[in-house]
Motif scaffolding. Sequence first.
Motif, PDB file in Angstrom:
ATOM      1  N   CYS A  60     -11.526 -14.840  11.629  1.00  8.36           N
ATOM      2  CA  CYS A  60     -10.560 -14.070  12.407  1.00  8.36           C
ATOM      3  C   CYS A  60     -10.815 -14.295  13.897  1.00  8.36           C
ATOM      4  O   CYS A  60     -11.962 -14.245  14.337  1.00  8.36           O
ATOM      5  N   THR A  79      -7.483  -4.873   9.149  1.00  5.27           N
ATOM      6  CA  THR A  79      -8.115  -5.389   7.933  1.00  5.27           C
ATOM      7  C   THR A  79      -8.458  -4.242   6.978  1.00  5.27           C
ATOM      8  O   THR A  79      -8.236  -4.336   5.770  1.00  5.27           O
ATOM      9  N   LEU A  95      -6.665 -13.230   7.487  1.00  6.20           N
ATOM     10  CA  LEU A  95      -7.115 -12.225   8.461  1.00  6.20           C
ATOM     11  C   LEU A  95      -7.116 -12.754   9.890  1.00  6.20           C
ATOM     12  O   LEU A  95      -7.506 -12.031  10.816  1.00  6.20           O
ATOM     13  N   MET A  96      -6.684 -13.993  10.072  1.00  6.00           N
ATOM     14  CA  MET A  96      -6.833 -14.668  11.361  1.00  6.00           C
ATOM     15  C   MET A  96      -6.337 -13.844  12.543  1.00  6.00           C
ATOM     16  O   MET A  96      -6.972 -13.804  13.600  1.00  6.00           O
ATOM     17  N   ASP A 116     -14.918  -8.712   5.822  1.00  5.71           N
ATOM     18  CA  ASP A 116     -13.780  -9.626   5.911  1.00  5.71           C
ATOM     19  C   ASP A 116     -13.621 -10.478   4.658  1.00  5.71           C
ATOM     20  O   ASP A 116     -12.505 -10.651   4.149  1.00  5.71           O
TER      21      ASP A 116
END
Length: 215
Positions: free
Chosen positions: A119, A163, A155-156, A12
């Motif tokens: 995220c 992703t 990326l939440m 991430d």
Amino acid sequence: MTAIVLLSGGQDSATCLAIATKKYKNIHCLSFNYGQRHKIEIESAKKLAELANASFQLIDVRFMAELSNSAMIHSNEQITEKEGELPSTFVPGRNALFLTLAAMVAHQLNSKIIFTGVCQTDFSGYPDCRDIFIQSQMKTLNLAMDTDIEIVTPLMHLTKAETVLKMQELGHLDWYKSTHTCYEGAQPACGTCPACKLRLKGFAEAGVNDPIKYR
């Protein structure tokens, strides 16, 4: 302007770094040594910073080991996930502390942007990965420091598969070769810890081969 990127060395944070490089020329990466059992990720973070031509800073916060019995820090603790309970890998206060330290660095560098790869879509049950926490922390830091720093979380609301596809779109899938996700700190990765399972699931759903090796 310099953008701050919290870089753990995982999938991430690597994606977050790739996104930041598309928007900002000057990137300063921050990693933290908190005594994590998978501290091999720090070396991954250094490699990723090099790939992005970004500056790199490692902050020593190993005192956290004295304040938490998390399995993320103590290898004698079992990695478990039970319904209705926080995962044993949760480190209370970790992201709050990391963002506070990042804001201090940002203030020093006259930066107004902090990227972090948290995220809440495909997350491991950590309450400090939720958007409600990020918004609260951002407000608190700006009140505390009388500034207007923005905490960016691209990326939440993405799944792990999304992703992976985002990284593919950015043209940096090869960066994933330098990432480390396995909680056990194993190389090749164990493939069975919660982090490995979530990563493998994301790549499978995206229809993309994970470039790292597994046992």
